[in-house]
Write a protein that holds these residues in place. Structure first.
Motif, PDB file in Angstrom:
ATOM      1  N   THR A  19      11.211  32.200 -22.765  1.00 36.47           N
ATOM      2  CA  THR A  19      11.631  31.204 -23.750  1.00 36.47           C
ATOM      3  C   THR A  19      12.425  30.082 -23.098  1.00 36.47           C
ATOM      4  N   GLU A  20      13.337  30.431 -22.201  1.00 35.62           N
ATOM      5  CA  GLU A  20      14.195  29.423 -21.579  1.00 35.62           C
ATOM      6  C   GLU A  20      13.454  28.534 -20.577  1.00 35.62           C
ATOM      7  N   GLU A  21      12.223  28.902 -20.212  1.00 34.69           N
ATOM      8  CA  GLU A  21      11.436  28.122 -19.265  1.00 34.69           C
ATOM      9  C   GLU A  21      10.346  27.286 -19.953  1.00 34.69           C
ATOM     10  N   LYS A  22      10.300  27.345 -21.263  1.00 33.46           N
ATOM     11  CA  LYS A  22       9.232  26.690 -22.012  1.00 33.46           C
ATOM     12  C   LYS A  22       9.182  25.174 -21.765  1.00 33.46           C
ATOM     13  N   ASP A  23      10.327  24.512 -21.842  1.00 31.96           N
ATOM     14  CA  ASP A  23      10.359  23.063 -21.640  1.00 31.96           C
ATOM     15  C   ASP A  23       9.963  22.680 -20.221  1.00 31.96           C
ATOM     16  N   ALA A  24      10.467  23.430 -19.242  1.00 30.94           N
ATOM     17  CA  ALA A  24      10.131  23.146 -17.848  1.00 30.94           C
ATOM     18  C   ALA A  24       8.642  23.349 -17.594  1.00 30.94           C
ATOM     19  N   LEU A  25       8.076  24.376 -18.199  1.00 32.90           N
ATOM     20  CA  LEU A  25       6.647  24.626 -18.044  1.00 32.90           C
ATOM     21  C   LEU A  25       5.836  23.493 -18.668  1.00 32.90           C
ATOM     22  N   GLN A  26       6.258  23.015 -19.817  1.00 33.77           N
ATOM     23  CA  GLN A  26       5.540  21.911 -20.468  1.00 33.77           C
ATOM     24  C   GLN A  26       5.610  20.646 -19.606  1.00 33.77           C
ATOM     25  N   THR A  27       6.748  20.429 -18.972  1.00 36.60           N
ATOM     26  CA  THR A  27       6.884  19.285 -18.062  1.00 36.60           C
ATOM     27  C   THR A  27       5.912  19.426 -16.899  1.00 36.60           C
ATOM     28  N   ALA A  28       5.794  20.633 -16.357  1.00 38.10           N
ATOM     29  CA  ALA A  28       4.858  20.891 -15.263  1.00 38.10           C
ATOM     30  C   ALA A  28       3.417  20.671 -15.717  1.00 38.10           C
ATOM     31  N   VAL A  29       3.101  21.112 -16.925  1.00 37.95           N
ATOM     32  CA  VAL A  29       1.754  20.922 -17.479  1.00 37.95           C
ATOM     33  C   VAL A  29       1.438  19.434 -17.585  1.00 37.95           C
ATOM     34  N   ASN A  30       2.381  18.661 -18.100  1.00 39.27           N
ATOM     35  CA  ASN A  30       2.173  17.214 -18.244  1.00 39.27           C
ATOM     36  C   ASN A  30       1.948  16.559 -16.886  1.00 39.27           C
ATOM     37  N   TYR A  31       2.739  16.968 -15.892  1.00 45.52           N
ATOM     38  CA  TYR A  31       2.598  16.420 -14.541  1.00 45.52           C
ATOM     39  C   TYR A  31       1.229  16.774 -13.964  1.00 45.52           C
ATOM     40  N   LEU A  32       0.848  18.035 -14.090  1.00 43.95           N
ATOM     41  CA  LEU A  32      -0.435  18.487 -13.567  1.00 43.95           C
ATOM     42  C   LEU A  32      -1.597  17.777 -14.251  1.00 43.95           C
ATOM     43  N   ASP A  33      -1.536  17.652 -15.557  1.00 46.62           N
ATOM     44  CA  ASP A  33      -2.602  16.986 -16.296  1.00 46.62           C
ATOM     45  C   ASP A  33      -2.746  15.531 -15.837  1.00 46.62           C
ATOM     46  N   GLU A  34      -1.615  14.867 -15.644  1.00 48.34           N
ATOM     47  CA  GLU A  34      -1.645  13.476 -15.177  1.00 48.34           C
ATOM     48  C   GLU A  34      -2.264  13.376 -13.790  1.00 48.34           C
ATOM     49  N   LYS A  35      -1.859  14.278 -12.893  1.00 49.75           N
ATOM     50  CA  LYS A  35      -2.405  14.278 -11.532  1.00 49.75           C
ATOM     51  C   LYS A  35      -3.907  14.572 -11.535  1.00 49.75           C
ATOM     52  N   MET A  36      -4.322  15.526 -12.365  1.00 48.46           N
ATOM     53  CA  MET A  36      -5.741  15.877 -12.434  1.00 48.46           C
ATOM     54  C   MET A  36      -6.566  14.715 -12.986  1.00 48.46           C
ATOM     55  N   ARG A  37      -6.069  14.076 -14.025  1.00 51.92           N
ATOM     56  CA  ARG A  37      -6.789  12.935 -14.602  1.00 51.92           C
ATOM     57  C   ARG A  37      -6.894  11.794 -13.603  1.00 51.92           C
ATOM     58  N   ASP A  38      -5.807  11.532 -12.901  1.00 53.32           N
ATOM     59  CA  ASP A  38      -5.788  10.463 -11.910  1.00 53.32           C
ATOM     60  C   ASP A  38      -6.805  10.740 -10.806  1.00 53.32           C
ATOM     61  N   LEU A  39      -6.812  11.951 -10.292  1.00 51.63           N
ATOM     62  CA  LEU A  39      -7.746  12.310  -9.223  1.00 51.63           C
ATOM     63  C   LEU A  39      -9.192  12.335  -9.730  1.00 51.63           C
ATOM     64  N   ALA A  40      -9.400  12.796 -10.948  1.00 49.49           N
ATOM     65  CA  ALA A  40     -10.751  12.816 -11.517  1.00 49.49           C
ATOM     66  C   ALA A  40     -11.295  11.396 -11.627  1.00 49.49           C
ATOM     67  N   ASP A  41     -10.439  10.461 -12.033  1.00 50.28           N
ATOM     68  CA  ASP A  41     -10.867   9.063 -12.142  1.00 50.28           C
ATOM     69  C   ASP A  41     -11.221   8.476 -10.781  1.00 50.28           C
ATOM     70  N   LYS A  42     -10.451   8.842  -9.758  1.00 47.26           N
ATOM     71  CA  LYS A  42     -10.654   8.280  -8.424  1.00 47.26           C
ATOM     72  C   LYS A  42     -11.845   8.893  -7.694  1.00 47.26           C
ATOM     73  N   THR A  43     -12.130  10.178  -7.954  1.00 43.10           N
ATOM     74  CA  THR A  43     -13.132  10.881  -7.144  1.00 43.10           C
ATOM     75  C   THR A  43     -14.364  11.338  -7.916  1.00 43.10           C
ATOM     76  N   ASN A  44     -14.339  11.207  -9.225  1.00 43.14           N
ATOM     77  CA  ASN A  44     -15.419  11.726 -10.066  1.00 43.14           C
ATOM     78  C   ASN A  44     -15.605  13.231  -9.873  1.00 43.14           C
ATOM     79  N   SER A  45     -14.551  13.919  -9.483  1.00 38.32           N
ATOM     80  CA  SER A  45     -14.600  15.373  -9.320  1.00 38.32           C
ATOM     81  C   SER A  45     -14.337  16.038 -10.663  1.00 38.32           C
ATOM     82  N   ALA A  46     -14.730  17.292 -10.751  1.00 37.80           N
ATOM     83  CA  ALA A  46     -14.491  18.066 -11.979  1.00 37.80           C
ATOM     84  C   ALA A  46     -14.415  19.542 -11.623  1.00 37.80           C
ATOM     85  N   GLY A  47     -14.000  20.328 -12.589  1.00 31.43           N
ATOM     86  CA  GLY A  47     -14.018  21.783 -12.466  1.00 31.43           C
ATOM     87  C   GLY A  47     -13.160  22.316 -11.336  1.00 31.43           C
TER      88      GLY A  47
END
Length: 97
Positions: A19-47
């Motif tokens: 429970t006490e790590e929920k906010d930190a985990l959500q922050t990590a998820v947001n960071y990861l999603d942003e990085k994945m989207r950025d890389l997907a746009d640049k490389t046309n990679s997926a999966g």
């Protein structure tokens, strides 16, 4: 243990977390999603390829930061002092008006 529903690249996942790590985990998820989207746009990679490439990039960033000793605290303090000085000057000018 609590569960958190997250979304990465539009796909939903349920992950367990304390429970006490929920906010930190959500922050990590947001960071990861942003990085994945950025890389997907640049490389046309997926999966799996996109996931591995993103993990490699984040690990590289982390290790570079770790090797450099983290933040240069004295430089940050000097920068903050400079900003404070400019703010003080601007406020002093405003008081004269």
């Amino acid at each position: 243990m609590e569960y958190l529903d997250i979304k990465l690249l539009g796909r939903e996942y349920r992950v367990g977390c304390k429970t006490e790590e929920k906010d930190a985990l959500q922050t990590a998820v947001n960071y990861l999603d942003e990085k994945m989207r950025d890389l997907a746009d640049k490389t046309n990679s997926a999966g799996e390829r996109l996931a591995v490439m993103t993990a490699l990039n984040i690990t590289h960033e982390f290790l570079q930061h770790q090797r450099s000793g983290g933040f240069d605290i004295p430089a940050l303090k000097r920068r903050i002092e400079g900003i404070n000085s400019r703010l003080d000057s601007a406020l002093a000018e405003q008081e004269k008006l």
